[in-house]
Scaffold this motif. Structure first.
Motif, mmCIF file in Angstrom:
data_model
loop_
_atom_site.group_PDB
_atom_site.id
_atom_site.type_symbol
_atom_site.label_atom_id
_atom_site.label_comp_id
_atom_site.label_asym_id
_atom_site.label_seq_id
_atom_site.Cartn_x
_atom_site.Cartn_y
_atom_site.Cartn_z
ATOM 1 N N TYR A 39 0.833 -1.224 0.000
ATOM 2 C CA TYR A 39 0.000 0.000 0.000
ATOM 3 C C TYR A 39 0.856 1.257 0.000
ATOM 4 O O TYR A 39 0.684 2.133 -0.839
ATOM 5 C CB TYR A 39 -0.937 -0.020 1.199
ATOM 6 N N TRP A 40 1.800 1.376 0.934
ATOM 7 C CA TRP A 40 2.586 2.623 1.037
ATOM 8 C C TRP A 40 3.571 2.746 -0.114
ATOM 9 O O TRP A 40 3.822 3.838 -0.616
ATOM 10 C CB TRP A 40 3.316 2.664 2.390
ATOM 11 N N TYR A 41 4.067 1.612 -0.570
ATOM 12 C CA TYR A 41 5.019 1.628 -1.681
ATOM 13 C C TYR A 41 4.349 2.098 -2.983
ATOM 14 O O TYR A 41 4.938 2.829 -3.781
ATOM 15 C CB TYR A 41 5.607 0.223 -1.865
ATOM 16 N N LYS A 42 3.094 1.685 -3.168
ATOM 17 C CA LYS A 42 2.404 2.000 -4.424
ATOM 18 C C LYS A 42 1.685 3.346 -4.420
ATOM 19 O O LYS A 42 1.147 3.770 -5.438
ATOM 20 C CB LYS A 42 1.399 0.888 -4.767
ATOM 21 N N LYS A 43 1.645 4.009 -3.265
ATOM 22 C CA LYS A 43 0.887 5.261 -3.185
ATOM 23 C C LYS A 43 1.324 6.326 -4.204
ATOM 24 O O LYS A 43 0.474 6.981 -4.810
ATOM 25 C CB LYS A 43 0.950 5.826 -1.760
ATOM 26 N N PRO A 44 2.627 6.544 -4.437
ATOM 27 C CA PRO A 44 3.022 7.554 -5.442
ATOM 28 C C PRO A 44 2.449 7.261 -6.831
ATOM 29 O O PRO A 44 1.963 8.162 -7.513
ATOM 30 C CB PRO A 44 4.553 7.475 -5.437
ATOM 31 N N LEU A 45 2.481 5.975 -7.237
ATOM 32 C CA LEU A 45 1.927 5.599 -8.548
ATOM 33 C C LEU A 45 0.410 5.736 -8.539
ATOM 34 O O LEU A 45 -0.184 6.176 -9.533
ATOM 35 C CB LEU A 45 2.340 4.172 -8.904
ATOM 36 N N MET A 46 -0.230 5.401 -7.398
ATOM 37 C CA MET A 46 -1.681 5.590 -7.297
ATOM 38 C C MET A 46 -2.041 7.048 -7.536
ATOM 39 O O MET A 46 -2.992 7.364 -8.261
ATOM 40 C CB MET A 46 -2.172 5.169 -5.904
ATOM 41 N N ARG A 47 -1.286 7.950 -6.906
ATOM 42 C CA ARG A 47 -1.597 9.376 -7.038
ATOM 43 C C ARG A 47 -1.413 9.853 -8.487
ATOM 44 O O ARG A 47 -2.182 10.678 -8.977
ATOM 45 C CB ARG A 47 -0.714 10.206 -6.083
ATOM 46 N N GLU A 48 -0.401 9.321 -9.154
ATOM 47 C CA GLU A 48 -0.181 9.699 -10.560
ATOM 48 C C GLU A 48 -1.349 9.244 -11.429
ATOM 49 O O GLU A 48 -1.827 9.989 -12.302
ATOM 50 C CB GLU A 48 1.138 9.100 -11.056
ATOM 51 N N ILE A 49 -1.806 8.023 -11.214
ATOM 52 C CA ILE A 49 -2.949 7.511 -11.996
ATOM 53 C C ILE A 49 -4.192 8.352 -11.707
ATOM 54 O O ILE A 49 -4.929 8.750 -12.628
ATOM 55 C CB ILE A 49 -3.215 6.023 -11.671
ATOM 56 N N LEU A 50 -4.429 8.635 -10.424
ATOM 57 C CA LEU A 50 -5.613 9.419 -10.045
ATOM 58 C C LEU A 50 -5.526 10.842 -10.578
ATOM 59 O O LEU A 50 -6.541 11.430 -10.966
ATOM 60 C CB LEU A 50 -5.776 9.414 -8.529
ATOM 61 N N THR A 51 -4.322 11.425 -10.617
ATOM 62 C CA THR A 51 -4.135 12.764 -11.192
ATOM 63 C C THR A 51 -4.510 12.750 -12.667
ATOM 64 O O THR A 51 -5.198 13.649 -13.163
ATOM 65 C CB THR A 51 -2.676 13.223 -11.037
ATOM 66 N N PHE A 52 -4.075 11.711 -13.364
ATOM 67 C CA PHE A 52 -4.396 11.586 -14.789
ATOM 68 C C PHE A 52 -5.909 11.475 -14.994
ATOM 69 O O PHE A 52 -6.497 12.187 -15.816
ATOM 70 C CB PHE A 52 -3.697 10.350 -15.369
ATOM 71 N N ILE A 53 -6.552 10.603 -14.224
ATOM 72 C CA ILE A 53 -8.000 10.391 -14.382
ATOM 73 C C ILE A 53 -8.777 11.654 -14.015
ATOM 74 O O ILE A 53 -9.789 11.989 -14.646
ATOM 75 C CB ILE A 53 -8.462 9.189 -13.547
ATOM 76 N N SER A 54 -8.302 12.382 -12.998
ATOM 77 C CA SER A 54 -9.031 13.578 -12.546
ATOM 78 C C SER A 54 -9.106 14.650 -13.623
ATOM 79 O O SER A 54 -10.007 15.486 -13.614
ATOM 80 C CB SER A 54 -8.381 14.147 -11.281
#
Length: 971
Positions: free
Chosen positions: A926-941
């Motif tokens: 979870y904590w390791y993948k958070k930066p990539l999660m935020r990038e994906i969510l930024t793109f979708i937003s």
């Protein structure tokens, strides 16, 4: 500083706008300039030809954006050009939607509403007109390019005459032109020291020579096929004629039709006892049921008209052991249902309503296979036979007639004894004239040669001569028009008009002309609704009255002076120098033009000898470039080597190409390379339509333009060196395209960038005289299952492009943590955000990432309406276990889509975070993948701000909220 050694099209090409314009032209149907002249398969949009030729002649400056601005201005695809082309007014309601509150107060009356907007009172007519024009322009400028095109004419329908616009063009290009023709001639003189010469050795319907001549170039058009040469000649000399000449030709058509109509009326073969004129006749085959002996009328459907609710109902005639066919108009629901279920042909089996048995058609025909594999069964028709006889397995029956009454109303009826006697009279009239008319060429003659398409006619119907594809009424009607044409035609153009009209009548009035029962149609369709000669069990026949729509065909003329040459000739024998060769060659499983055109040659041969005594008049089947494999490859190399020999060192070739399979690309590369040509650039023009006849698989829904020059290098290279060079060229090309891309109207999609990678590979490969380990002759000498070195290098180029194209929201290392399916979905969303909805774009993207099971990612996968699923739509897919892309199951992106859905459903990001923690805390990711999660969510937003993706807005908002929640978590 202008560089005439490099062309605009080598560096950039506004593919988005040209694609949109090409699609608009395609949608014009009969309004297209050349389609009215006659049937040819695969005509390319004129606007695409215009853009490519202009792009080839335009020089390059050190200001690419300015070059692009000038190109669009000349093409009338810029803001001023679109306004010039605008001919339809935007409605008041639409104007209201497109204006601000302040503008509404200024331009509309107080009390106006969205439903009833009204202009101010008390204005003079002149001021009101000025105000309306001003308002139209304000609203028009706020429309997207696609929406603007709805109100615009096509580029070919307007002429740029604005002096200020020409001042801007001339200043940049150092020219002194006042119109397109002058500009093209000046550019040609600067580049080639003379007016540019443009040739096409596969001219087909004549699009390329016509547009080249209309633009001011000297055009040369040739084709192996004389029907193609005829259409090309007509495009230049008929579509290129003056209004006065066209009026004279129309008078000639009118004179011929008037005489034919007079004769038909005197014979009394198209009017019923009430004096009403026939519009169409419907015929069907009949066969004897082998089980019960009843004669069964054959039709896959007995629905005659969906709009008029007209049906045919079969009723047993037990005395004669056959069936009455009752025609019912305004049928009730039960009657329509009964008719719908009473098909007597289904899945190649004949159904007998009397004994309710099904018999295979092959059994009815008594088909058998001989040792050499040929199929035979039906009696073949002799040379002088033109109707079914007692000895034939099939018989023919007139079962319905469509009439027009004195008030113009149309109705259907079953044939009466009066009308059956008319049929007998038609046969007598034709019998009296048959031999003479064939001798004079008024009706088709000649034996049908065996072939891929023509074997079907002989096998399924037993017809061996071309006239047997027409029933007696069709032969009599079509022949009558040709007889009077021959009598009245004096000039070369009148004789050509006669042939074109005769060919149109053949196409729209044969036993291969399907009856279209759909609502709003209910009409006889043309023979070549597709690319084959399909025999039918029931068909429609046009009366002379309805055939007038074919005889008086559309002639959309544009008066221009041209120095053109047209002839039928084998492309390997051409010896005329051209500065630009622009070709659309046959490729792979192309249309069998040589066979299909013999349908028209059966009528045209005698007349062609008279009109063009220097032309040959047969289809030259033996010489036709067709198929695949060694013979095809050798023919293509020979042709393109000859074209290269017949162009200057600074000349160009533009090859249209409609395939995107890497293997086929590699073969084409080797063909062109072997012919002494090198690739300068490639561009993909999308012309996708909603047509159901599009091919599936590896066929692009558009056209690739390959830009080629002479290859003069003797350099040698090793494959690893070439690969390094390809990598650099791919990145250089993508950077260049991104640098000139408009942000408001993006020109390049992923499909274009991937295509650019193919072009980059081709550019590098064909730039060398020889590359170690690539034996071109070996790879072109036959069909091989193994991958060629060229194919491998093109695939590597594609992989380089996929790696290099990273959305700006992602860090490079993070991007490569995603699976191919995840990257495909994200880049697919990027396409959708850029308003790309064509199937081909997503197919090419999937191919680039190696994603095979991609269709379940889409909510819609129809032409021009493609879009991916939203998180909520994905949720339903998960519940229904619909998705089957293995790469996506359990992926980070899949779980993020669920988290967005959960957040939106519960109006709380806590739900989304709880879901993600439940999934990833198990693996401590979870904590390791958070930066990539935020990038994906930024793109979708970002999608929240994309107007045409409203279906995503709500969930894109929650993607943004979830991103912030993840960002602030633990702070």
């Amino acid at each position: 500083m202008l560089d005439y050694n490099k062309s605009f099209i080598e560096v950039q090409f506004p593919v988005s706008r040209i694609s949109k314009e090409s699609y608009k032209e395609r949608k014009a149907n009969l309004g297209q300039t050349l389609t009215g002249l006659g049937k040819w398969w695969g005509r390319k949009p004129l606007v695409m030809v215009r853009a490519a030729l202009l792009g080839t002649l335009l020089p390059v400056s050190n200001n690419y954006n300015k070059d692009r601005e000038i190109f669009l201005k000349i093409m009338t695809m810029d803001e001023e050009g679109l306004w010039l082309r605008k001919y339809k007014n935007i409605s008041k309601k639409k104007l209201w939607q497109l204006t601000t509150e302040e503008e509404k107060e200024q331009y509309f009356r107080e009390g106006s509403t969205a439903k009833k907007p009204k202009y101010p009172k008390g204005m003079s007519r002149e001021n009101k007109k000025e105000m309306k024009e001003e308002l139209q322009k304000i609203a028009f400028n706020r429309l997207s390019y696609d929406d603007k095109l709805r109100y615009c004419k096509r580029p070919e329908e307007v002429e740029l005459t604005d002096e200020k616009e020409w001042e801007i063009i001339n200043e940049h290009l150092k020219t002194n032109a006042t119109d397109l023709q002058e500009l093209i001639q000046e550019l040609g003189k600067k580049k080639f020291n003379h007016i540019p010469k443009v040739g096409d050795c596969f001219s087909g319907g004549g699009s390329i020579p016509f547009e080249a001549a209309r633009m001011g170039a000297e055009a040369f058009g040739s084709d192996l096929n004389p029907i193609a040469a005829l259409l090309t000649w007509a495009s230049l000399n008929v579509a290129g004629a003056s209004d006065e000449q066209i009026n004279e030709l129309k008078e000639f058509q009118e004179k011929v039709y008037k005489e034919a109509n007079k004769q038909i009326s005197e014979w009394g073969i198209e009017h019923n006892e009430k004096g009403h004129r026939a519009d169409s006749y419907l015929y069907c085959n009949e066969v004897e049921c082998p089980e019960c002996g009843y004669t069964v009328p054959l039709a896959p459907s007995w629905i005659i008209g969906k709009g008029t609710k007209t049906v045919a109902i079969l009723r047993e005639d037990n005395i004669n052991e056959r069936f009455f066919i009752n025609i019912i108009q305004n049928a009730n629901k039960n009657q329509r249902e009964k008719s719908k279920k009473s098909s007597t042909i289904d899945n190649n089996k004949i159904y007998c309503p009397h004994c309710e048995t099904k018999t295979p058609i092959t059994s009815i025909r008594n088909d058998k296979k001989t040792k050499d594999g040929t199929i035979f069964g039906l009696n073949t028709w002799g040379k002088n036979k033109f109707q079914y006889g007692d000895e034939d397995v099939y018989k023919e029956r007139l079962y319905a007639i469509k009439y027009i009454d004195g008030n113009g109303n149309r109705y259907y009826s079953s044939p009466t004894q009066h009308e059956l006697k008319q049929e007998e009279k038609v046969i007598d009239l034709l019998s009296e004239r048959f031999n003479e008319w064939q001798k004079n060429g008024y009706i088709p003659s000649g034996r049908i040669e065996k072939g891929y398409n023509t074997d079907q006619i002989m096998r399924e119907k037993g017809w061996e001569y071309w006239h047997q594809l027409f029933n007696p009424r069709q032969l009599l009607t079509n022949g009558l028009l040709m007889k009077y044409s021959d009598k009245f035609s004096q000039t070369k153009k009148e004789k050509v008009i006669q042939l074109l009209g005769g060919n149109k009548c053949l196409d729209w009035n044969s036993k291969l002309s399907m009856w279209d029962s759909y609502k709003g149609c209910e009409i006889v369709k043309n023979t070549f609704s597709n690319q084959s000669l399909n025999t039918l069990f029931n068909y429609g026949t046009r009366s002379l009255f309805l055939l007038s729509n074919s005889w008086f065909y559309n002639i959309n003329n544009y008066d221009f002076k041209n120095k053109s040459k047209v002839c039928p000739i084998d492309a390997r024998q051409i010896n005329k120098n051209q500065d630009v060769w622009f070709t659309d060659p046959p490729y792979a499983d192309a249309v069998n033009y040589h066979e299909l055109s013999e349908f028209f040659l059966s009528l045209d041969q005698n007349f062609l000898k008279d009109i063009f005594p220097e032309w040959y008049t047969d289809s030259k089947r033996v010489l036709a470039v067709k198929g695949t494999g060694q013979s095809f490859n050798e023919s293509m190399v020979e042709i393109y080597k000859n074209l290269a020999d017949n162009m200057p060192d600074n000349g160009y070739q533009i090859v249209m190409f409609t395939h995107q399979d890497v293997k086929v690309w590699s073969e084409l590369t080797m063909i062109l390379w072997s012919a002494g040509l090198k690739v300068a650039s490639a561009w993909n023009i999308s012309t996708e339509t909603n047509s159901g006849g599009l091919k599936e698989g590896n066929y692009v829904k558009g056209t690739v333009l390959l830009v080629l020059q002479k290859q003069s290098s003797d350099d040698f290279a090793f494959q690893d060196e070439v690969y390094d060079e390809i990598q650099m060229e791919v990145k250089k090309m993508i950077d260049s395209m991104k640098g000139i891309d408009y942000k408001d109207i993006p020109d390049f999609t992923d499909a274009d960038y991937l295509l650019a990678s193919y072009a980059a590979a081709l550019k590098v490969l064909t730039g060398y005289g020889e590359i170690d380990g690539i034996d071109i002759d070996y790879w072109l000498s036959g069909d091989r299952n193994e991958e060629s070195p060229v194919e491998k290098l093109i695939k590597k180029a594609r992989d380089v492009a996929n790696s290099y194209l990273i959305p700006e929201e992602f860090e490079k290392n993070h991007w490569f943590e995603l699976s191919n399916a995840e990257r495909f979905f994200i880049r697919g969303l990027e396409l959708e955000m850029n308003n790309e909805h064509t199937i081909g774009a997503y197919q090419e993207l999937a191919k680039g990432f190696g994603v095979k099971e991609y269709k379940t990612m889409f909510h819609n996968f129809e032409a021009n309406n493609v879009r991916l699923k939203t998180p909520s739509e994905y949720k339903m897919s998960y519940l229904e276990n619909e998705f089957n892309e293995k790469d996506f199951n359990g992926s980070l992106l899949r779980h993020l889509l669920v988290a967005i859905f959960e957040s939106a459903k519960n109006d709380s990001t806590n739900s989304g975070r709880t879901y993600l923690k439940g999934v990833f805390n198990q693996s401590q990711d979870y904590w390791y993948k958070k930066p990539l999660m935020r990038e994906i969510l930024t793109f979708i937003s970002k999608i929240e701000m994309v107007d045409h993706m409203e279906h995503w807005h709500e969930e894109a908002k929650y993607a943004k909220l979830l991103r912030e929640a993840l960002k602030n978590e633990g702070v």
